[in-house]
Design a protein around this motif. Structure first.
Motif, PDB file in Angstrom:
ATOM      1  N   HIS A  54       0.814  -1.219   0.000  1.00 46.66           N
ATOM      2  CA  HIS A  54       0.000   0.000   0.000  1.00 46.66           C
ATOM      3  C   HIS A  54       0.853   1.278   0.000  1.00 46.66           C
ATOM      4  O   HIS A  54       0.405   2.326   0.454  1.00 46.66           O
ATOM      5  CB  HIS A  54      -0.965   0.016   1.196  1.00 46.66           C
ATOM      6  N   THR A  57      -1.653   3.085  -4.043  1.00 45.46           N
ATOM      7  CA  THR A  57      -3.033   2.604  -3.965  1.00 45.46           C
ATOM      8  C   THR A  57      -3.439   2.024  -5.308  1.00 45.46           C
ATOM      9  O   THR A  57      -3.082   2.560  -6.365  1.00 45.46           O
ATOM     10  CB  THR A  57      -3.988   3.756  -3.602  1.00 45.46           C
ATOM     11  N   GLY A  71      -4.669  -2.131   2.827  1.00 46.35           N
ATOM     12  CA  GLY A  71      -4.917  -0.705   2.676  1.00 46.35           C
ATOM     13  C   GLY A  71      -6.350  -0.263   2.895  1.00 46.35           C
ATOM     14  O   GLY A  71      -6.626   0.946   2.868  1.00 46.35           O
ATOM     15  N   TYR A  72      -7.257  -1.211   3.132  1.00 47.22           N
ATOM     16  CA  TYR A  72      -8.675  -0.859   3.252  1.00 47.22           C
ATOM     17  C   TYR A  72      -9.318  -1.706   4.337  1.00 47.22           C
ATOM     18  O   TYR A  72      -8.812  -2.753   4.727  1.00 47.22           O
ATOM     19  CB  TYR A  72      -9.410  -1.094   1.924  1.00 47.22           C
ATOM     20  N   LYS A  80     -13.203   1.233   2.736  1.00 43.36           N
ATOM     21  CA  LYS A  80     -12.720   2.550   3.158  1.00 43.36           C
ATOM     22  C   LYS A  80     -11.216   2.475   3.347  1.00 43.36           C
ATOM     23  O   LYS A  80     -10.711   1.585   4.039  1.00 43.36           O
ATOM     24  CB  LYS A  80     -13.392   2.991   4.455  1.00 43.36           C
ATOM     25  N   GLU A  81     -10.489   3.416   2.727  1.00 38.02           N
ATOM     26  CA  GLU A  81      -9.040   3.393   2.819  1.00 38.02           C
ATOM     27  C   GLU A  81      -8.591   3.656   4.259  1.00 38.02           C
ATOM     28  O   GLU A  81      -9.138   4.510   4.957  1.00 38.02           O
ATOM     29  CB  GLU A  81      -8.420   4.431   1.886  1.00 38.02           C
ATOM     30  N   ALA A  87      -2.551   1.921   8.112  1.00 34.78           N
ATOM     31  CA  ALA A  87      -1.857   1.181   7.050  1.00 34.78           C
ATOM     32  C   ALA A  87      -0.480   0.737   7.526  1.00 34.78           C
ATOM     33  O   ALA A  87      -0.043  -0.390   7.237  1.00 34.78           O
ATOM     34  CB  ALA A  87      -1.744   2.046   5.799  1.00 34.78           C
TER      35      ALA A  87
END
Length: 255
Positions: A54, A57, A71-72, A80-81, A87
């Motif tokens: 990540h 993206t 990453g989500y 949702k990030e 992260a």
């Protein structure tokens, strides 16, 4: 989502503006496997590697690590990030070794290695330092702990970078052309450390132009062309008897 694979990439796409770099890469990596990614410069190898943890993206598809989307987070039917902090926490067990070492020039070798364990994993300084000394011995740099990066050769700096990645006790290490910035006589010392890591059972995804290393160490080799994997298989198949014309042409040039 199955956790049979340590890493699963499914139809991964990445665009920078109107330029599509990755056009749908799918790849599964099992625990303990070494996968080498080959291809010409600009084919998307490094971009794909950076998507795995990540640092980039994705613009399409998904990547899972230990069964979790990288990453989500899932919120109902939407993704949702994660925040930068979230992260970083998610990828704490994914190490990365960069082409240009990325050592902190104002820190000593030991300080470079213990920064992550202390700041991210909250290890005690004494414990982190002892582990760092063990790692320096493992990469052949006993006695270099108090040196600064500028006092080391490129090969030594890259071995420090590998020790720094290992200090986080990763389940996976990503190598982004780790020898391409080195003088030819220094390449072997870095590859020897990587071979030792592979023999220890560490999961590794390696972007490299070192065909000999891929032939000797990789469980599978994937050839990437223009943002897609066009051929993948054991080294004896892909490197010795490639099926795709793009792979054949590439190997003819580099060999």
């Amino acid at each position: 989502m199955t956790t049979e694979f340590l890493v699963r990439a499914e139809n991964v796409q990445k665009s920078f503006g109107h330029h599509q770099v990755l056009k749908g890469i799918s790849l599964d990596v099992s625990p303990g496997e070494v996968v080498c990614l080959l291809g010409a410069s600009g084919s998307g190898k490094s971009t794909f590697l950076r998507c795995i943890n990540h640092l980039e993206t994705v613009t399409g598809g998904r990547i899972w690590y230990r069964g979790q989307v990288i990453g989500y987070r899932q919120e109902g039917t939407n993704l949702k990030e994660l925040s930068n902090t979230e992260a970083a926490f998610q990828r704490r067990s994914i190490g990365m070794v960069f082409q240009r070492f990325n050592l902190f020039p104002h820190l000593t070798v030991i300080e470079n290695i213990i920064e992550g364990p202390i700041q991210v994993k909250r290890e005690k300084p004494a414990e982190a330092r002892n582990k760092a000394l063990e790692l320096l011995a493992r990469v052949g740099l006993t006695g270099k702990g108090d040196s600064y990066p500028r006092q080391l050769s490129g090969g030594q700096q890259q071995r420090v970078a590998i020790a720094r990645a290992m200090a986080m006790k990763p389940d996976l290490i990503l190598f982004d052309e780790p020898t391409s910035a080195l003088d030819p006589e220094l390449v072997g010392e870095v590859l020897d450390v990587m071979k030792d890591l592979a023999r220890s059972g560490l999961t590794m995804i390696v972007v490299t132009h070192e065909i000999g290393f891929a032939r000797e160490v990789a469980d599978r080799v994937a050839f990437i062309y223009d943002g897609e994997i066009v051929e993948i298989g054991p080294p004896a198949q892909v490197l010795i008897a490639p099926q795709h014309d793009r792979t054949k042409n590439f190997l003819m040039r580099v060999l």
